[in-house]
Design a protein around this motif. Structure first.
Motif, PDB file in Angstrom:
ATOM      1  N   VAL A   1     107.650  16.386 -80.329  1.00 28.11           N
ATOM      2  CA  VAL A   1     108.911  16.824 -80.934  1.00 28.11           C
ATOM      3  C   VAL A   1     110.065  16.244 -80.131  1.00 28.11           C
ATOM      4  CG1 VAL A   1     110.380  18.827 -81.386  1.00 28.11           C
ATOM      5  CG2 VAL A   1     107.942  18.910 -81.965  1.00 28.11           C
ATOM      6  N   GLN A   2     109.946  16.286 -78.819  1.00 29.18           N
ATOM      7  CA  GLN A   2     111.006  15.754 -77.961  1.00 29.18           C
ATOM      8  C   GLN A   2     111.262  14.276 -78.243  1.00 29.18           C
ATOM      9  OE1 GLN A   2     113.047  17.383 -76.023  1.00 29.18           O
ATOM     10  NE2 GLN A   2     114.091  15.581 -75.272  1.00 29.18           N
ATOM     11  N   SER A   3     110.215  13.500 -78.451  1.00 31.32           N
ATOM     12  CA  SER A   3     110.423  12.072 -78.713  1.00 31.32           C
ATOM     13  C   SER A   3     111.068  11.838 -80.076  1.00 31.32           C
ATOM     14  CB  SER A   3     109.110  11.293 -78.590  1.00 31.32           C
ATOM     15  OG  SER A   3     108.205  11.635 -79.616  1.00 31.32           O
ATOM     16  N   LEU A   4     110.884  12.781 -81.014  1.00 32.02           N
ATOM     17  CA  LEU A   4     111.533  12.648 -82.321  1.00 32.02           C
ATOM     18  C   LEU A   4     113.027  12.939 -82.262  1.00 32.02           C
ATOM     19  CD1 LEU A   4     108.997  14.319 -84.796  1.00 32.02           C
ATOM     20  CD2 LEU A   4     109.598  11.903 -84.635  1.00 32.02           C
ATOM     21  N   VAL A   5     113.429  13.878 -81.417  1.00 32.78           N
ATOM     22  CA  VAL A   5     114.826  14.303 -81.410  1.00 32.78           C
ATOM     23  C   VAL A   5     115.624  13.801 -80.218  1.00 32.78           C
ATOM     24  CG1 VAL A   5     114.381  16.355 -82.784  1.00 32.78           C
ATOM     25  CG2 VAL A   5     114.319  16.517 -80.310  1.00 32.78           C
ATOM     26  N   ALA A   6     114.958  13.293 -79.186  1.00 33.99           N
ATOM     27  CA  ALA A   6     115.664  12.879 -77.965  1.00 33.99           C
ATOM     28  C   ALA A   6     116.519  11.651 -78.228  1.00 33.99           C
ATOM     29  CB  ALA A   6     114.662  12.577 -76.856  1.00 33.99           C
ATOM     30  N   GLN A   7     117.610  11.592 -77.509  1.00 29.88           N
ATOM     31  CA  GLN A   7     118.474  10.430 -77.564  1.00 29.88           C
ATOM     32  C   GLN A   7     117.951   9.386 -76.589  1.00 29.88           C
ATOM     33  OE1 GLN A   7     120.909  10.123 -79.683  1.00 29.88           O
ATOM     34  NE2 GLN A   7     120.753  12.191 -80.450  1.00 29.88           N
ATOM     35  N   ASP A   8     118.078   8.140 -76.961  1.00 32.62           N
ATOM     36  CA  ASP A   8     117.714   7.066 -76.045  1.00 32.62           C
ATOM     37  C   ASP A   8     118.675   7.069 -74.872  1.00 32.62           C
ATOM     38  OD1 ASP A   8     116.951   4.704 -78.675  1.00 32.62           O
ATOM     39  OD2 ASP A   8     115.649   6.099 -77.641  1.00 32.62           O
ATOM     40  N   ASP A   9     118.142   6.958 -73.684  1.00 31.79           N
ATOM     41  CA  ASP A   9     118.973   6.904 -72.493  1.00 31.79           C
ATOM     42  C   ASP A   9     118.548   5.689 -71.683  1.00 31.79           C
ATOM     43  OD1 ASP A   9     120.447   7.232 -70.200  1.00 31.79           O
ATOM     44  OD2 ASP A   9     119.852   9.321 -69.879  1.00 31.79           O
ATOM     45  N   PRO A  10     119.379   4.649 -71.639  1.00 37.52           N
ATOM     46  CA  PRO A  10     119.011   3.438 -70.901  1.00 37.52           C
ATOM     47  C   PRO A  10     118.713   3.721 -69.427  1.00 37.52           C
ATOM     48  CG  PRO A  10     121.069   3.116 -72.111  1.00 37.52           C
ATOM     49  CD  PRO A  10     120.688   4.547 -72.267  1.00 37.52           C
ATOM     50  N   GLU A  11     119.332   4.754 -68.865  1.00 38.11           N
ATOM     51  CA  GLU A  11     119.067   5.082 -67.466  1.00 38.11           C
ATOM     52  C   GLU A  11     117.634   5.574 -67.273  1.00 38.11           C
ATOM     53  OE1 GLU A  11     122.021   7.621 -65.765  1.00 38.11           O
ATOM     54  OE2 GLU A  11     123.625   6.190 -66.152  1.00 38.11           O
ATOM     55  N   ASP A  12     117.055   6.225 -68.296  1.00 36.81           N
ATOM     56  CA  ASP A  12     115.666   6.674 -68.197  1.00 36.81           C
ATOM     57  C   ASP A  12     114.730   5.481 -68.044  1.00 36.81           C
ATOM     58  OD1 ASP A  12     116.339   9.334 -68.340  1.00 36.81           O
ATOM     59  OD2 ASP A  12     115.798   9.540 -70.468  1.00 36.81           O
ATOM     60  N   GLU A  13     114.984   4.419 -68.792  1.00 32.08           N
ATOM     61  CA  GLU A  13     114.137   3.230 -68.698  1.00 32.08           C
ATOM     62  C   GLU A  13     114.290   2.586 -67.325  1.00 32.08           C
ATOM     63  OE1 GLU A  13     111.379   0.429 -69.276  1.00 32.08           O
ATOM     64  OE2 GLU A  13     111.729   2.202 -70.504  1.00 32.08           O
ATOM     65  N   LEU A  14     115.505   2.503 -66.824  1.00 33.66           N
ATOM     66  CA  LEU A  14     115.736   1.947 -65.497  1.00 33.66           C
ATOM     67  C   LEU A  14     115.014   2.788 -64.444  1.00 33.66           C
ATOM     68  CD1 LEU A  14     117.111  -0.082 -63.620  1.00 33.66           C
ATOM     69  CD2 LEU A  14     119.136   1.395 -63.653  1.00 33.66           C
ATOM     70  N   LEU A  15     115.093   4.109 -64.570  1.00 37.86           N
ATOM     71  CA  LEU A  15     114.413   4.997 -63.633  1.00 37.86           C
ATOM     72  C   LEU A  15     112.908   4.766 -63.662  1.00 37.86           C
ATOM     73  CD1 LEU A  15     114.525   7.365 -61.621  1.00 37.86           C
ATOM     74  CD2 LEU A  15     114.385   8.906 -63.598  1.00 37.86           C
ATOM     75  N   ARG A  16     112.343   4.659 -64.862  1.00 39.53           N
ATOM     76  CA  ARG A  16     110.893   4.405 -64.974  1.00 39.53           C
ATOM     77  C   ARG A  16     110.516   3.086 -64.308  1.00 39.53           C
ATOM     78  NH1 ARG A  16     111.500   7.150 -69.749  1.00 39.53           N
ATOM     79  NH2 ARG A  16     112.100   5.346 -70.956  1.00 39.53           N
TER      80      ARG A  16
END
Length: 155
Positions: A96-111
């Protein structure tokens, strides 16, 4: 200003659903891969007794075209379960979270940065520190950032 720039990178629920339809494939009776239809997904979600959602083809079509943007939690749970059950192997789970979450470019950088073992070790140690100790560590890092001398390990 930053919020304005972030809007261009955020995907709507409709875009996320349409992406899931595009990547989730059905093998038909002739052995060919094809995209699930809106009616097939709606029927499968409604038939699944593991969640309380019922979903009509027309309502799912409105979610896909963006004319309805606020489905109930049970509808999101049903859609997430369907697409998670039918996702290609090796892809991230659908929630559900992946359906409604907003993309955050900082999350990808953190990963990307946390993929490095040494970075993870530093982060884990910092997480166990008191706020005062973390503040001191950040001040030390700031001093290192100001140092223009090359690192002997990189040169």
């Amino acid at each position: 200003m930053k919020a304005e720039g972030d809007q261009g990178q955020r995907r709507s629920l409709a875009e996320r659903l349409n992406t899931l339809f595009a990547v989730s494939r059905l093998i038909d009776t002739h052995g060919r891969q094809r995209e699930y239809s809106t009616a097939e997904v709606a029927k499968a979600v409604t038939a699944d007794t593991s969640h309380p959602a019922t979903l009509s083809r027309s309502y799912l079509a409105m979610l896909r075209n963006g004319s309805h943007t606020n489905p109930t939690l049970s509808v999101l749970e049903g859609l997430a379960k369907f697409f998670d059950d039918h996702r290609p192997s090796g892809t991230a789970p659908i929630t559900v979270q992946s359906l409604v979450a907003q993309d955050d470019p900082e999350d990808e950088l953190l990963r990307q940065r946390l993929a490095d073992h040494q970075v993870r070790a530093i982060a884990m140690r910092a997480g166990a520190m008191t706020p005062a100790m973390r503040k001191q560590l950040l001040m030390m890092i700031a001093v290192f950032d100001q140092d223009d001398t090359p690192d002997p390990d990189t040169g």
